[in-house]
Structures are given as structure tokens and as C-alpha cells.
Write a protein that holds these residues in place. Structure first.
Motif, PDB file in Angstrom:
ATOM      1  N   SER A   1      19.400  -7.366 -18.582  1.00 29.09           N
ATOM      2  CA  SER A   1      19.774  -6.697 -19.986  1.00 29.09           C
ATOM      3  C   SER A   1      20.347  -6.419 -21.578  1.00 29.09           C
ATOM      4  N   THR A   2      20.427  -6.546 -21.896  1.00 26.36           N
ATOM      5  CA  THR A   2      20.636  -5.610 -23.015  1.00 26.36           C
ATOM      6  C   THR A   2      20.932  -3.849 -22.149  1.00 26.36           C
ATOM      7  N   ALA A   3      18.995  -3.379 -22.167  1.00 25.85           N
ATOM      8  CA  ALA A   3      18.408  -2.460 -21.756  1.00 25.85           C
ATOM      9  C   ALA A   3      19.031  -1.858 -19.893  1.00 25.85           C
ATOM     10  N   ILE A   4      19.941  -2.878 -19.358  1.00 16.16           N
ATOM     11  CA  ILE A   4      20.763  -2.380 -18.120  1.00 16.16           C
ATOM     12  C   ILE A   4      22.073  -2.512 -18.439  1.00 16.16           C
ATOM     13  N   THR A   5      22.246  -0.945 -17.688  1.00 17.80           N
ATOM     14  CA  THR A   5      24.036  -0.476 -17.646  1.00 17.80           C
ATOM     15  C   THR A   5      24.631  -1.400 -16.278  1.00 17.80           C
ATOM     16  N   GLY A   6      25.926  -1.454 -16.187  1.00 18.47           N
ATOM     17  CA  GLY A   6      26.307  -1.657 -15.411  1.00 18.47           C
ATOM     18  C   GLY A   6      26.633  -3.743 -14.859  1.00 18.47           C
ATOM     19  N   GLY A   7      25.941  -4.153 -16.106  1.00 14.03           N
ATOM     20  CA  GLY A   7      26.004  -5.846 -15.176  1.00 14.03           C
ATOM     21  C   GLY A   7      23.984  -6.168 -14.697  1.00 14.03           C
ATOM     22  N   ALA A   8      24.295  -7.807 -14.693  1.00 13.88           N
ATOM     23  CA  ALA A   8      23.290  -8.228 -13.809  1.00 13.88           C
ATOM     24  C   ALA A   8      23.170  -7.307 -12.350  1.00 13.88           C
ATOM     25  N   LEU A   9      22.187  -8.105 -12.749  1.00 18.03           N
ATOM     26  CA  LEU A   9      21.095  -7.484 -10.986  1.00 18.03           C
ATOM     27  C   LEU A   9      20.522  -8.751  -9.782  1.00 18.03           C
ATOM     28  N   THR A  10      20.726  -8.774  -8.886  1.00 18.02           N
ATOM     29  CA  THR A  10      20.985 -10.002  -7.960  1.00 18.02           C
ATOM     30  C   THR A  10      19.942  -9.986  -6.775  1.00 18.02           C
ATOM     31  N   VAL A  11      19.226 -10.755  -6.710  1.00 18.97           N
ATOM     32  CA  VAL A  11      18.974 -10.613  -5.082  1.00 18.97           C
ATOM     33  C   VAL A  11      18.334 -11.757  -4.311  1.00 18.97           C
ATOM     34  N   ALA A  12      18.327 -12.189  -2.782  1.00 25.52           N
ATOM     35  CA  ALA A  12      18.496 -13.695  -2.198  1.00 25.52           C
ATOM     36  C   ALA A  12      17.238 -13.729  -2.585  1.00 25.52           C
ATOM     37  N   GLY A  13      16.630 -14.457  -3.358  1.00 26.87           N
ATOM     38  CA  GLY A  13      15.070 -15.055  -3.102  1.00 26.87           C
ATOM     39  C   GLY A  13      15.363 -16.410  -2.061  1.00 26.87           C
ATOM     40  N   SER A  14      13.990 -16.573  -1.805  1.00 27.07           N
ATOM     41  CA  SER A  14      13.607 -17.590  -1.050  1.00 27.07           C
ATOM     42  C   SER A  14      13.315 -19.218  -0.776  1.00 27.07           C
ATOM     43  N   SER A  15      13.534 -19.826  -2.197  1.00 28.96           N
ATOM     44  CA  SER A  15      12.947 -20.777  -2.940  1.00 28.96           C
ATOM     45  C   SER A  15      13.786 -21.876  -2.993  1.00 28.96           C
ATOM     46  N   ALA A  16      15.349 -21.914  -2.477  1.00 30.08           N
ATOM     47  CA  ALA A  16      16.288 -22.412  -2.169  1.00 30.08           C
ATOM     48  C   ALA A  16      15.742 -24.074  -2.218  1.00 30.08           C
TER      49      ALA A  16
END
Length: 353
Positions: free
Chosen positions: A209-224
Motif C-alpha cells: 500500500s502507499t500507506a506502508i513504508t518499506g515495501g510489500a509484506l508477505t505471509v506463507a498462505g495455506s491454500s496452494a
């Protein structure tokens, strides 16, 4: 949320290494109610379906109505946008979606196994409402949020939503705070761009988001390997026992776009540019030739589907402002025509005589 009528398949249009799946800038829609139906049975303007509920007894919400979703002239950069109103009590929800995502996803280019969604959000002023607004990509039975985001109307905090398995927790749908308290907050009465992505191959989910500093945040989802089935704008009461909701909130959204891409690149390209493009389809009714004209834009593809969702014609164009279609062999009746320009799709109706 399962739909009953009018499956509209949106054409996947190649955009370099990505493909457009669904989009809406609301400029081709009329200011006022988005739909006349809130049961999810019949599509409203722009082929948007709506499903609203005040919740089950002993709910205190009383405001599920067609007025809960409005096309407004106060969108991003003074263009049209979509204003959503949430429940005014302790229960209830609102969902908005377009049909056709499974068809568009299945038609993607080999290797484009990441689905991204981006949208502009204006949360308005802080108030007393506890409503949660956001956008979520669901699986086919709507039990898994493959990826999504939500915004707390009371605090403006932005959350990542994902079907995942946090450490020490059972697999399920979770809200992830994006920073230590008070979290990442969208600014009041201002526009922010929010993007989410889901990797079909790995299950990994991301938010930026433009409201986030430092770039995208990533999580290991469980629906591959779970195919995305539907993208929903959603509003929930947000009420809890400790913090009961007693008031409806309102947020405005604009410039929604979704695409299939090989590597997630959230907010990595220029923001969606909303123009007052006007699309005309004439003559209407049509007998032999149907003309399509667009201003301030260019046509790259046109798709015609019948009211049962069957694709009956598809044509590609090389960024033209005027296109002609020979509809002489179509059976008499009502049709929908999807006009693709860049990653924007506008839908019109026409009658074939």
C-alpha cells in the motif's frame, strides 16, 4: 454468495507479462444506486452483483438496502467511485462481485500463476463505527480467503487477510496486523492505493500500500493450488462483545483492477489512471452492424456474451477508438458486450433484432 443468474466472462487481455482479469473505474456507470437487487440474484450497473444482510436474530442492524452501495462523483481525482455503507448494528454484511473470474483465470497465459488485485481506498473521517471494509479473493466454496485486506473504520488500520497457519494456530482465515500498534493506518479523508496478491503455485500471499513504508509484506498462505473463484468487496459489522458496533461506516473505493502475472509486482507500475472515458454502442437495437466508440481511450478487444453467460463473439483490435462488429448472424435477443481498453473493461447491453 453463490450467484444464480448472468455469468459474465471477462476477456483476459495480454499486458506484457500480465493479463487483465477484471476491472472497474465506475466512470461508465450512473451516479446513484449500484443495483436494485440485494439478494445476489440479478446484476446491477456494470454487471455488479450485491448481497446484503442485517444478520440473524437478535441482530440490531436495520439498514440492509440498495442504498448501501452507491456510484458517487467523489471518486479518486474527482472521477466516479463506489461508496459502501456498512451495517449500523451488531451483525450483518454486504458483498459485491462480478461473475467470470474462473473463466478469465483459466484462460491466463502459462506461468502467470499469481493473481493480483489493486484498488484505491478513501476511508473518510474516523468515527464511532466498528465496520470492517475490504476486498477478498475467495475459493470456490467461499470458505477460504485466499488473500484479502480489511480496513477498520474506527481506527483506519489496514490488515492482511489470508487463509493461513500462524505459528501455534490451526489453519483458518486470519487477520494480520502489518506493524506494531497502532498498525498501518490509512490516512483520513485521503486516497491510498492497496494491493494484494496470491501465488497459486506456492500459496504465498502479499500486501502492499502507499500507506506502508518499506515495501510489500508477505505471509506463507495455506491454500496452494486453489483456484481463485471470486473477488468480493465486503463490509462486515465489526462488532464484538467488548466493543459493540452501533453505527454504520462509509468508505469510497475506485480504480479496481485484477490481473494474472508471473511474479508479484504490487504497486510496481503506475497507479491506475482513471479517465472520463465514454463508451458508446450503437445502433441499439442493432440488425447487421454494431458500432463501438470510446473517447479518451482505445479499444483492444470486444467480447459479446448472451444472458446465459455464453461467449458468442470475441474480436481483438489494435488500440482503435472506433470498432465495428458484424452481428447479423446472432439470434435476436439481449446481449452484453465487454469492451476492453488497457486493463479496464466496461460492459454495455444491446438488443439484436
Amino acid at each position: 454468495m453463490k450467484k444464480i443468474l448472468l455469468s459474465v466472462a471477462l476477456l483476459a487481455t495480454s499486458l506484457g507479462f500480465s493479463q487483465a482479469l477484471q476491472s472497474e473505474n465506475f466512470n461508465g456507470l450512473t451516479v446513484g444506486n449500484l443495483s436494485t437487487d440485494i439478494t445476489g440474484a440479478t446484476a446491477g450497473q456494470g454487471s455488479w452483483f450485491t448481497l446484503y444482510s442485517n444478520g440473524t436474530a437478535p441482530t440490531t442492524s436495520t439498514n440492509a438496502a440498495v442504498t448501501n452501495s452507491q456510484v458517487v462523483a467523489t471518486g479518486h481525482n474527482s472521477t466516479n467511485g463506489l461508496a459502501l455503507v456498512g451495517p449500523n448494528g451488531n451483525a450483518g454484511s454486504r458483498f459485491l462481485w462480478k461473475d467470470g473470474l474462473p473463466t478469465a483465470w483459466a484462460a491466463r497465459t502459462t506461468g502467470n500463476n499469481v493473481i493480483e488485485v489493486e484498488v484505491n481506498v478513501n476511508p473518510g473521517a474516523r468515527g464511532v463505527s466498528r465496520n470492517r471494509f475490504g476486498v477478498t479473493i475467495y475459493n470456490a466454496d467461499y470458505l477460504r480467503s485466499l488473500v484479502g485486506f480489511s480496513v477498520n473504520s474506527f481506527t483506519g488500520e489496514l490488515f492482511l487477510v489470508a487463509y493461513a497457519t500462524p505459528t501455534g494456530q490451526a489453519v483458518g482465515n486470519y487477520n494480520y496486523s502489518l506493524a506494531a500498534a497502532p498498525g498501518v493506518q490509512l490516512p483520513e479523508n485521503a486516497w491510498s492505493r492497496v494491493g494484494i496478491s496470491y501465488n497459486f503455485t506456492t500459496g504465498q500471499v502479499s500486501i502492499n500500500s502507499t500507506a506502508i513504508t518499506g515495501g510489500a509484506l508477505t505471509v506463507a498462505g495455506s491454500s496452494a493450488n486453489t483456484a481463485p473463484a471470486e473477488i468480493n468487496f465486503a463490509v462486515f459489522s465489526g462488532s464484538t462483545t467488548a466493543l459493540p458496533n452501533i453505527s454504520a461506516g462509509t468508505m469510497v473505493f475506485d480504480n479496481f483492477t485484477s490481473r494474472a502475472i508471473d511474479v508479484s509486482n504490487l504497486l510496481g507500475t503506475s497507479d491506475f489512471v482513471a479517465t472520463k472515458a465514454t463508451v458508446s454502442v450503437y445502433p441499439n437495437p442493432a440488425t447487421d452492424v454494431l458500432n463501438v466508440n470510446t473517447s479518451n481511450s482505445s479499444i483492444t478487444a470486444v467480447q459479446i456474451v448472451d444472458l446465459n453467460g455464453r461467449q458468442v463473439m470475441t474480436k481483438s483490435f489494435n488500440n482503435v477508438s472506433d470498432a465495428q462488429l458484424n452481428v447479423n448472424e446472432l439470434s435476436a435477443g439481449m446481449y452484453l458486450i465487454n469492451i476492453t481498453s488497457g486493463d479496464t473493461v466496461q460492459t454495455k447491453k444491446f438488443l439484436k433484432q
